[in-house]
Write a protein that holds these residues in place. Structure first.
Motif, PDB file in Angstrom:
ATOM      1  N   VAL A 218     -28.483  18.309  29.568  1.00  0.00           N
ATOM      2  CA  VAL A 218     -28.173  19.301  30.587  1.00  0.00           C
ATOM      3  C   VAL A 218     -26.699  19.662  30.458  1.00  0.00           C
ATOM      4  O   VAL A 218     -25.827  18.803  30.545  1.00  0.00           O
ATOM      5  CB  VAL A 218     -28.476  18.765  31.995  1.00  0.00           C
ATOM      6  N   SER A 219     -26.433  20.936  30.248  1.00  0.00           N
ATOM      7  CA  SER A 219     -25.062  21.387  30.045  1.00  0.00           C
ATOM      8  C   SER A 219     -24.347  21.526  31.386  1.00  0.00           C
ATOM      9  O   SER A 219     -24.957  21.891  32.401  1.00  0.00           O
ATOM     10  CB  SER A 219     -25.055  22.734  29.314  1.00  0.00           C
ATOM     11  N   VAL A 220     -23.060  21.238  31.401  1.00  0.00           N
ATOM     12  CA  VAL A 220     -22.239  21.448  32.592  1.00  0.00           C
ATOM     13  C   VAL A 220     -21.155  22.478  32.304  1.00  0.00           C
ATOM     14  O   VAL A 220     -20.160  22.561  33.027  1.00  0.00           O
ATOM     15  CB  VAL A 220     -21.600  20.119  33.061  1.00  0.00           C
ATOM     16  N   ALA A 221     -21.364  23.266  31.259  1.00  0.00           N
ATOM     17  CA  ALA A 221     -20.409  24.317  30.922  1.00  0.00           C
ATOM     18  C   ALA A 221     -20.768  25.594  31.669  1.00  0.00           C
ATOM     19  O   ALA A 221     -21.946  25.873  31.921  1.00  0.00           O
ATOM     20  CB  ALA A 221     -20.413  24.571  29.414  1.00  0.00           C
ATOM     21  N   PRO A 222     -19.786  26.408  32.060  1.00  0.00           N
ATOM     22  CA  PRO A 222     -20.092  27.693  32.712  1.00  0.00           C
ATOM     23  C   PRO A 222     -20.837  28.619  31.761  1.00  0.00           C
ATOM     24  O   PRO A 222     -20.837  28.424  30.537  1.00  0.00           O
ATOM     25  CB  PRO A 222     -18.702  28.249  33.053  1.00  0.00           C
ATOM     26  N   SER A 223     -21.478  29.622  32.324  1.00  0.00           N
ATOM     27  CA  SER A 223     -22.197  30.595  31.509  1.00  0.00           C
ATOM     28  C   SER A 223     -21.227  31.308  30.573  1.00  0.00           C
ATOM     29  O   SER A 223     -20.188  31.800  31.005  1.00  0.00           O
ATOM     30  CB  SER A 223     -22.903  31.615  32.396  1.00  0.00           C
ATOM     31  N   ALA A 224     -21.587  31.347  29.302  1.00  0.00           N
ATOM     32  CA  ALA A 224     -20.720  31.997  28.314  1.00  0.00           C
ATOM     33  C   ALA A 224     -21.316  33.283  27.780  1.00  0.00           C
ATOM     34  O   ALA A 224     -20.672  33.985  27.009  1.00  0.00           O
ATOM     35  CB  ALA A 224     -20.460  31.033  27.146  1.00  0.00           C
ATOM     36  N   SER A 225     -22.539  33.616  28.176  1.00  0.00           N
ATOM     37  CA  SER A 225     -23.196  34.826  27.684  1.00  0.00           C
ATOM     38  C   SER A 225     -24.201  35.287  28.734  1.00  0.00           C
ATOM     39  O   SER A 225     -24.524  34.566  29.690  1.00  0.00           O
ATOM     40  CB  SER A 225     -23.905  34.553  26.360  1.00  0.00           C
ATOM     41  N   TRP A 226     -24.690  36.505  28.542  1.00  0.00           N
ATOM     42  CA  TRP A 226     -25.701  37.019  29.464  1.00  0.00           C
ATOM     43  C   TRP A 226     -27.010  36.262  29.306  1.00  0.00           C
ATOM     44  O   TRP A 226     -27.814  36.195  30.243  1.00  0.00           O
ATOM     45  CB  TRP A 226     -25.902  38.513  29.241  1.00  0.00           C
ATOM     46  N   ARG A 227     -27.237  35.721  28.148  1.00  0.00           N
ATOM     47  CA  ARG A 227     -28.427  34.888  27.966  1.00  0.00           C
ATOM     48  C   ARG A 227     -28.343  33.651  28.858  1.00  0.00           C
ATOM     49  O   ARG A 227     -29.332  33.254  29.494  1.00  0.00           O
ATOM     50  CB  ARG A 227     -28.573  34.477  26.508  1.00  0.00           C
ATOM     51  N   ASP A 228     -27.156  33.030  28.923  1.00  0.00           N
ATOM     52  CA  ASP A 228     -26.970  31.885  29.814  1.00  0.00           C
ATOM     53  C   ASP A 228     -27.182  32.292  31.269  1.00  0.00           C
ATOM     54  O   ASP A 228     -27.779  31.553  32.065  1.00  0.00           O
ATOM     55  CB  ASP A 228     -25.580  31.296  29.633  1.00  0.00           C
ATOM     56  N   ARG A 229     -26.674  33.473  31.639  1.00  0.00           N
ATOM     57  CA  ARG A 229     -26.852  33.941  33.016  1.00  0.00           C
ATOM     58  C   ARG A 229     -28.329  34.174  33.328  1.00  0.00           C
ATOM     59  O   ARG A 229     -28.795  33.882  34.430  1.00  0.00           O
ATOM     60  CB  ARG A 229     -26.047  35.219  33.232  1.00  0.00           C
ATOM     61  N   GLY A 230     -29.061  34.713  32.338  1.00  0.00           N
ATOM     62  CA  GLY A 230     -30.488  34.924  32.541  1.00  0.00           C
ATOM     63  C   GLY A 230     -31.239  33.617  32.725  1.00  0.00           C
ATOM     64  O   GLY A 230     -32.114  33.501  33.599  1.00  0.00           O
ATOM     65  N   ARG A 231     -30.916  32.610  31.921  1.00  0.00           N
ATOM     66  CA  ARG A 231     -31.560  31.301  32.063  1.00  0.00           C
ATOM     67  C   ARG A 231     -31.204  30.676  33.413  1.00  0.00           C
ATOM     68  O   ARG A 231     -32.034  30.006  34.043  1.00  0.00           O
ATOM     69  CB  ARG A 231     -31.128  30.386  30.924  1.00  0.00           C
ATOM     70  N   THR A 232     -29.962  30.896  33.861  1.00  0.00           N
ATOM     71  CA  THR A 232     -29.563  30.371  35.166  1.00  0.00           C
ATOM     72  C   THR A 232     -30.348  31.049  36.281  1.00  0.00           C
ATOM     73  O   THR A 232     -30.770  30.398  37.250  1.00  0.00           O
ATOM     74  CB  THR A 232     -28.058  30.574  35.378  1.00  0.00           C
TER      75      THR A 232
ATOM     76  N   ALA B 158     -26.134  35.608  42.359  1.00  0.00           N
ATOM     77  CA  ALA B 158     -25.298  34.412  42.181  1.00  0.00           C
ATOM     78  C   ALA B 158     -25.283  33.960  40.727  1.00  0.00           C
ATOM     79  O   ALA B 158     -24.275  33.434  40.244  1.00  0.00           O
ATOM     80  CB  ALA B 158     -25.803  33.291  43.080  1.00  0.00           C
ATOM     81  N   ALA B 159     -26.394  34.150  40.022  1.00  0.00           N
ATOM     82  CA  ALA B 159     -26.471  33.699  38.628  1.00  0.00           C
ATOM     83  C   ALA B 159     -25.512  34.430  37.720  1.00  0.00           C
ATOM     84  O   ALA B 159     -25.210  33.963  36.620  1.00  0.00           O
ATOM     85  CB  ALA B 159     -27.900  33.868  38.113  1.00  0.00           C
ATOM     86  N   VAL B 160     -24.998  35.596  38.162  1.00  0.00           N
ATOM     87  CA  VAL B 160     -24.052  36.355  37.336  1.00  0.00           C
ATOM     88  C   VAL B 160     -22.736  35.606  37.187  1.00  0.00           C
ATOM     89  O   VAL B 160     -22.062  35.709  36.159  1.00  0.00           O
ATOM     90  CB  VAL B 160     -23.829  37.758  37.947  1.00  0.00           C
ATOM     91  N   PHE B 161     -22.361  34.828  38.199  1.00  0.00           N
ATOM     92  CA  PHE B 161     -21.080  34.115  38.166  1.00  0.00           C
ATOM     93  C   PHE B 161     -21.209  32.880  37.267  1.00  0.00           C
ATOM     94  O   PHE B 161     -22.095  32.044  37.475  1.00  0.00           O
ATOM     95  CB  PHE B 161     -20.663  33.698  39.575  1.00  0.00           C
ATOM     96  N   PRO B 162     -20.339  32.735  36.254  1.00  0.00           N
ATOM     97  CA  PRO B 162     -20.464  31.621  35.300  1.00  0.00           C
ATOM     98  C   PRO B 162     -20.418  30.241  35.945  1.00  0.00           C
ATOM     99  O   PRO B 162     -21.063  29.309  35.482  1.00  0.00           O
ATOM    100  CB  PRO B 162     -19.278  31.841  34.352  1.00  0.00           C
ATOM    101  N   VAL B 163     -19.654  30.091  37.044  1.00  0.00           N
ATOM    102  CA  VAL B 163     -19.478  28.773  37.638  1.00  0.00           C
ATOM    103  C   VAL B 163     -20.774  28.260  38.260  1.00  0.00           C
ATOM    104  O   VAL B 163     -20.941  27.035  38.433  1.00  0.00           O
ATOM    105  CB  VAL B 163     -18.352  28.826  38.695  1.00  0.00           C
ATOM    106  N   VAL B 164     -21.705  29.156  38.587  1.00  0.00           N
ATOM    107  CA  VAL B 164     -22.965  28.721  39.196  1.00  0.00           C
ATOM    108  C   VAL B 164     -23.746  27.842  38.223  1.00  0.00           C
ATOM    109  O   VAL B 164     -24.355  26.839  38.622  1.00  0.00           O
ATOM    110  CB  VAL B 164     -23.791  29.942  39.642  1.00  0.00           C
ATOM    111  N   ARG B 165     -23.736  28.218  36.956  1.00  0.00           N
ATOM    112  CA  ARG B 165     -24.441  27.401  35.957  1.00  0.00           C
ATOM    113  C   ARG B 165     -23.830  26.007  35.870  1.00  0.00           C
ATOM    114  O   ARG B 165     -24.540  25.008  35.733  1.00  0.00           O
ATOM    115  CB  ARG B 165     -24.399  28.083  34.598  1.00  0.00           C
ATOM    116  N   ARG B 166     -22.528  25.935  35.961  1.00  0.00           N
ATOM    117  CA  ARG B 166     -21.861  24.631  35.931  1.00  0.00           C
ATOM    118  C   ARG B 166     -22.267  23.787  37.142  1.00  0.00           C
ATOM    119  O   ARG B 166     -22.567  22.597  37.013  1.00  0.00           O
ATOM    120  CB  ARG B 166     -20.343  24.819  35.903  1.00  0.00           C
ATOM    121  N   ALA B 167     -22.278  24.415  38.330  1.00  0.00           N
ATOM    122  CA  ALA B 167     -22.652  23.688  39.543  1.00  0.00           C
ATOM    123  C   ALA B 167     -24.095  23.197  39.466  1.00  0.00           C
ATOM    124  O   ALA B 167     -24.393  22.051  39.844  1.00  0.00           O
ATOM    125  CB  ALA B 167     -22.466  24.588  40.766  1.00  0.00           C
TER     126      ALA B 167
END
Length: 406
Positions: free
Chosen positions: A94-108, A59-68
């Motif tokens: 706390v950011s509400v932006a979607p994941s913009a990089s694989w680093r963001d996906r990893g943190r998510t 699920a963390a791969v999808f950018p919208v999950v970080r926003r949610a």
């Protein structure tokens, strides 16, 4: 004691509690399928902790999950100011932006896994402490225990009534501590990335530059209008000539109307109105400035070399403001003295040169001046990659500005 009991009265304690319990839902769903939730053992709890992890990583791969997750964290870990505790007013972290990089996906992914495990731990502690409280109630009444906790209650007796509030109080303390730790983790894992922080910094810089530009616009436009009005009124009173007074009033009216247009444009920008702002004047309208100065009683000798309509818009608009401020300074500090204005345009540069005699007794040295008007002239020139020199020269005050057209 009041500090220890404070979490009981804070709404943020319960919103964070709910946030932690929601994180355990996927584990409970997986556990209901296998191995079941009837008397789960330690191995079953461990299996429920591990089974959902691959799903969360996917699920963390999808950018919208970080926003949610960011929105949930803001609403439940950092609710409104009425529920914040000291030092936690940091919902902007706390950011509400979607994941913009694989680093963001990893943190998510790390955040989702941490939220799962923390939620299961809090759910386990909640269940155990509430079960212990019910056992204490049963032990107090002498009835059979309907709940089973890992800590057995031996025997019966009314004295157990004194211990009934202890498990709920301990639970609230554990939840408050877990909520604080989860909030800190949210700031670390769901906080803005380096790119987001850079974008926010650039936006803030643009806002500050825009405010600075608006301040200069108001200073130049309103300052010029007021200076012309004061000089015109004084000259009309001194002249005692009806024809001159009529010309002075016309000049005051025209200058005031232009200043009102500039003020309206600036207010539209400040209000972020969808209505288009009025057009900013350019050097092609420099005659209005020169006529205003002449109407004040000053003798203005102007020379224009080159086509002003070929000057790029930003350079022409800033050039107009520079010329306006230079003329305003002459009228304000020297009065109705002769003014020499030269505007030169070639293929690469624009030159503005304004000179006037220094008043009697004025210093013949002193550098470029330190007033806000002269500082604004230098700032405008520097922003366009040009340069400005202001100061006394050969018994005259000179403002010389060079602006590149490229």
């Amino acid at each position: 004691m009041s500090r220890l009991l404070a979490p009981l009265t804070r709404a943020v304690t319960y919103t964070r509690w709910l946030h932690l319990l929601v994180g355990a839902i996927i584990a409970l769903v997986c556990g209901a399928v296998y191995p079941g939730l009837t008397r789960p053992g330690y191995g079953d709890w461990l299996l429920m902790l591990v089974t959902p992890v691959p799903l969360l990583l996917g699920a963390a791969v999808f950018p919208v999950v970080r926003r949610a997750e960011g929105l949930q964290a803001r609403l439940m870990l950092f609710p409104g100011a009425h529920a914040r505790v000291d030092g936690d007013a940091r919902d902007a972290g706390v950011s509400v932006a979607p994941s913009a990089s694989w680093r963001d996906r990893g943190r998510t992914a790390v955040w989702l896994t941490l939220r799962l495990w923390a939620g299961c731990a809090v759910a386990f502690v909640t269940g155990q402490l509430m079960a212990l409280a019910l056992e204490l109630v049963d032990a107090t009444s002498g009835g059979p225990a309907e709940a089973e906790s890992l800590v057995p209650v031996p025997g019966y007796g009314w004295a157990y009534a004194l211990l009934v509030p202890v498990p709920p109080l301990v639970l609230v303390g554990v939840v408050a501590l877990a909520g604080r730790l989860m909030a800190s983790a949210a700031l670390a894992l769901l906080g803005p990335s380096a790119a987001e922080r850079l974008a926010a910094l650039e936006e803030r810089t643009e806002q500050l530059l825009e405010r600075n530009r608006i301040a200069r616009e108001l200073h130049d436009s309103i300052g010029h209008a007021l200076t012309v009005a004061v000089v015109q009124a004084g000259a009309a009173r001194a002249a005692a000539d009806p024809a001159f007074t009529d010309r002075a009033l016309d000049a005051i009216e025209e200058t005031g109307r232009a200043a009102l247009e500039d003020l309206e444009r600036v207010l539209l920008v400040l209000r972020e109105s969808e209505q288009p702002a009025s057009r900013r004047p350019t050097l092609t309208e420099a005659d209005r400035l020169l006529d205003s100065a002449r109407a004040s009683g000053a003798e203005v000798d102007a020379e224009v070399l080159g086509a002003l309509d070929t000057v790029p818009g930003p350079v022409s608009r800033e050039g107009y403001r520079i010329l306006q401020e230079a003329l305003t300074n002459v009228l304000r500090h020297s009065g109705t003295v002769p003014i020499r204005v030269a505007v030169t345009v070639d293929d690469a540069r624009l030159w503005l040169d304004v000179r006037n005699p220094l008043p009697a007794g004025a210093p013949v040295s002193g550098g470029g001046g330190s007033g806000s008007g002269l500082r604004g002239i230098r700032e405008r020139a520097a922003l366009l990659g040009g340069r400005a020199r202001t100061g006394p020269e050969a018994g005259q005050w000179r403002v010389h500005v060079e602006l590149p057209l490229g």
